[in-house]
Write a protein that holds these residues in place. Structure first.
Motif, PDB file in Angstrom:
ATOM      1  N   SER A  84       6.379   5.262   7.523  1.00 46.38           N
ATOM      2  CA  SER A  84       6.299   5.404   6.175  1.00 46.38           C
ATOM      3  C   SER A  84       4.452   5.708   5.143  1.00 46.38           C
ATOM      4  CB  SER A  84       7.039   4.402   5.813  1.00 46.38           C
ATOM      5  OG  SER A  84       8.638   4.760   5.985  1.00 46.38           O
ATOM      6  N   TYR A  85       3.928   4.569   5.640  1.00 45.68           N
ATOM      7  CA  TYR A  85       2.376   4.750   5.706  1.00 45.68           C
ATOM      8  C   TYR A  85       2.256   5.702   5.395  1.00 45.68           C
ATOM      9  CZ  TYR A  85      -2.430   3.717   5.219  1.00 45.68           C
ATOM     10  OH  TYR A  85      -4.007   3.850   5.284  1.00 45.68           O
ATOM     11  N   LEU A  86       2.093   6.861   6.988  1.00 49.88           N
ATOM     12  CA  LEU A  86       1.396   7.840   6.898  1.00 49.88           C
ATOM     13  C   LEU A  86       2.502   9.203   6.519  1.00 49.88           C
ATOM     14  CD1 LEU A  86       1.362   7.203  11.023  1.00 49.88           C
ATOM     15  CD2 LEU A  86      -0.519   7.428   8.875  1.00 49.88           C
ATOM     16  N   VAL A 106      12.221   6.593   7.352  1.00 52.98           N
ATOM     17  CA  VAL A 106      12.373   5.772   7.540  1.00 52.98           C
ATOM     18  C   VAL A 106      13.661   6.344   8.684  1.00 52.98           C
ATOM     19  CG1 VAL A 106      13.855   3.749   7.918  1.00 52.98           C
ATOM     20  CG2 VAL A 106      12.613   3.934   6.051  1.00 52.98           C
ATOM     21  N   ALA A 107      14.246   7.405   8.771  1.00 58.26           N
ATOM     22  CA  ALA A 107      15.512   7.913   9.821  1.00 58.26           C
ATOM     23  C   ALA A 107      15.140   8.388  10.640  1.00 58.26           C
ATOM     24  CB  ALA A 107      16.397   8.983   9.251  1.00 58.26           C
ATOM     25  N   GLU A 109      13.108   7.533  16.493  1.00 62.53           N
ATOM     26  CA  GLU A 109      12.043   8.345  17.614  1.00 62.53           C
ATOM     27  C   GLU A 109      11.625   6.871  18.467  1.00 62.53           C
ATOM     28  OE1 GLU A 109      11.039  10.994  18.706  1.00 62.53           O
ATOM     29  OE2 GLU A 109      12.858  12.243  17.319  1.00 62.53           O
ATOM     30  N   ASN A 110      11.901   5.672  17.517  1.00 59.59           N
ATOM     31  CA  ASN A 110      12.450   4.774  18.289  1.00 59.59           C
ATOM     32  C   ASN A 110      11.166   3.979  18.324  1.00 59.59           C
ATOM     33  OD1 ASN A 110      13.290   2.089  19.021  1.00 59.59           O
ATOM     34  ND2 ASN A 110      11.999   2.648  21.611  1.00 59.59           N
ATOM     35  N   PHE A 111       9.805   4.173  16.670  1.00 59.61           N
ATOM     36  CA  PHE A 111       8.664   3.434  16.189  1.00 59.61           C
ATOM     37  C   PHE A 111       8.300   2.820  15.069  1.00 59.61           C
ATOM     38  CE2 PHE A 111       7.846   7.086  13.780  1.00 59.61           C
ATOM     39  CZ  PHE A 111       8.033   8.069  14.577  1.00 59.61           C
ATOM     40  N   SER A 112       7.245   2.117  14.548  1.00 55.72           N
ATOM     41  CA  SER A 112       7.363   1.443  13.270  1.00 55.72           C
ATOM     42  C   SER A 112       7.688   2.239  11.837  1.00 55.72           C
ATOM     43  CB  SER A 112       6.399   0.606  13.105  1.00 55.72           C
ATOM     44  OG  SER A 112       5.763   0.444  12.152  1.00 55.72           O
ATOM     45  N   THR A 165       0.858  -1.163   0.147  1.00 58.78           N
ATOM     46  CA  THR A 165      -0.064   0.184  -0.219  1.00 58.78           C
ATOM     47  C   THR A 165       1.015   1.239   0.700  1.00 58.78           C
ATOM     48  OG1 THR A 165      -1.952  -1.359   1.245  1.00 58.78           O
ATOM     49  CG2 THR A 165      -1.758   1.483   1.459  1.00 58.78           C
ATOM     50  N   THR A 166       1.838   1.145   1.171  1.00 61.41           N
ATOM     51  CA  THR A 166       2.779   2.417   0.704  1.00 61.41           C
ATOM     52  C   THR A 166       3.533   2.335  -0.389  1.00 61.41           C
ATOM     53  OG1 THR A 166       3.324   1.772   2.776  1.00 61.41           O
ATOM     54  CG2 THR A 166       5.079   3.135   2.084  1.00 61.41           C
TER      55      THR A 166
END
Length: 234
Positions: free
Chosen positions: A140-142, A126-127, A132-135, A2-3
Motif C-alpha cells: 500500500s505504501y509503494l 490490499v487485495a 500474492e501473500n506479501f505485506s 506515511t501511507t
C-alpha cells in the motif's frame, strides 16, 4: 501514517497551490462542493470503465493497452469531470471569470483523484497483497508513493487544462475552446495510461509545464484588474 500522508496530501498541495494563487478567491463552500462531486463521479466512472472493458476487450478483442487508455478511463473519467463543469459550475454565481474555470477544473479532478487514490491504496493494493501473500502495508505504501507523483498530478494538472479552456469558452462563446477543454485532457490522459510507467512520466512533465503556462496567462490578466467584476457568461 506515511501511507496516509502520501494518499491524501499530494492532492491537497496541488489544490492549495491553485486556490492560493487565485487573486479573487473562490468561496470555500463552493470548493468543498465541487471537490465532493469529484468524489461522487468515481462511481459512474467505475461503471463506464467496466462496460468499456467488457465491450472493447472481451467482445471486440481489442488490445488491453488500448482498452485501458483511450477506449476506457480516458474518455469516461474526463467526460464526467467535464459534465460537472458544464452543468453545475457554469451556473453558479461565483463563476464569474476565466480563472474560476481553471480552479474548479482542478478541484473536481482532484476530488476524483483523491477517492480513486484511496481505493487503489487501501482496497486494490490490499487485495493484491493478500493474493500474492506479501505485506499489505508495504505494498500500500509503494502504491501510494508511486501515485503521489504520477496519477495524482496527472489528474490535477489535467483538470487545470480542462478548466482553463472551459473558462475561456464560458466568457467568450468560442466553441473551439469548449472542444479543447475536453479533447486535450482526453488525449493527455489516454497517452498517460497507454505509455505506462516510467514512459508516462513524460506526459506528467508536459502537463505540468503546459498547465502552469496557462495558469500564468490567467494570473497576468487578473493583475490588470483591481477587483473582481461580474462577466457575462455566453
Amino acid at each position: 501514517m506515511t501511507t496516509v500522508i502520501l494518499t491524501f496530501v499530494p492532492s491537497i498541495l496541488i489544490l492549495s497551490y491553485f486556490i492560493l494563487n487565485d487573486k479573487f478567491k473562490e468561496p470555500i463552500g463552493s470548493i468543498i462542493l465541487i471537490f465532493f462531486l469529484g468524489f461522487l463521479i468515481c462511481l459512474p466512472a467505475g461503471i463506464l470503465n467496466g462496460l468499456s472493458d467488457d465491450f472493447f476487450l472481451k467482445k471486440l478483442n481489442y488490445s488491453e493497452d488500448l482498452t485501458v487508455s483511450f477506449l476506457g478511463p480516458a474518455w469516461a473519467e474526463e467526460l464526467l469531470k467535464f459534465i460537472i463543469l458544464y452543468f453545475i459550475v457554469v451556473n453558479r454565481n461565483e463563476f464569474n471569470e476565466p480563472m474560476d474555470g481553471l480552479v474548479y477544473g482542478v478541484t473536481v479532478s482532484l476530488g476524483f483523484a483523491t477517492y480513486e487514490n484511496y481505493t487503489y491504496v487501501y482496497e486494490w493494493a490490499v487485495a493484491i497483497a493478500k493474493e500474492e501473500n506479501f505485506s499489505a502495508e508495504s505494498f500500500s505504501y509503494l502504491v501510494a508513493l508511486g501515485r503521489s507523483y504520477s496519477a495524482i498530478p496527472m489528474h490535477g494538472f489535467n483538470g487545470a487544462v480542462m478548466g482553463y479552456y472551459f473558462g475561456m469558452y464560458a466568457f467568450s462563446g468560442n466553441k473551439s475552446y469548449l472542444v479543447l477543454s475536453l479533447a486535450l485532457p482526453y488525449i493527455f490522459h489516454g497517452f498517460y495510461n497507454y505509455l505506462s510507467f516510467p514512459n508516462s512520466m513524460v506526459i506528467i512533465v508536459i502537463l505540468v509545464i503546459f498547465s502552469l503556462y496557462l495558469h500564468n496567462d490567467l494570473k497576468k490578466k487578473q493583475k490588470l484588474k483591481q477587483k473582481e467584476k461580474e462577466q457575462i457568461k455566453i
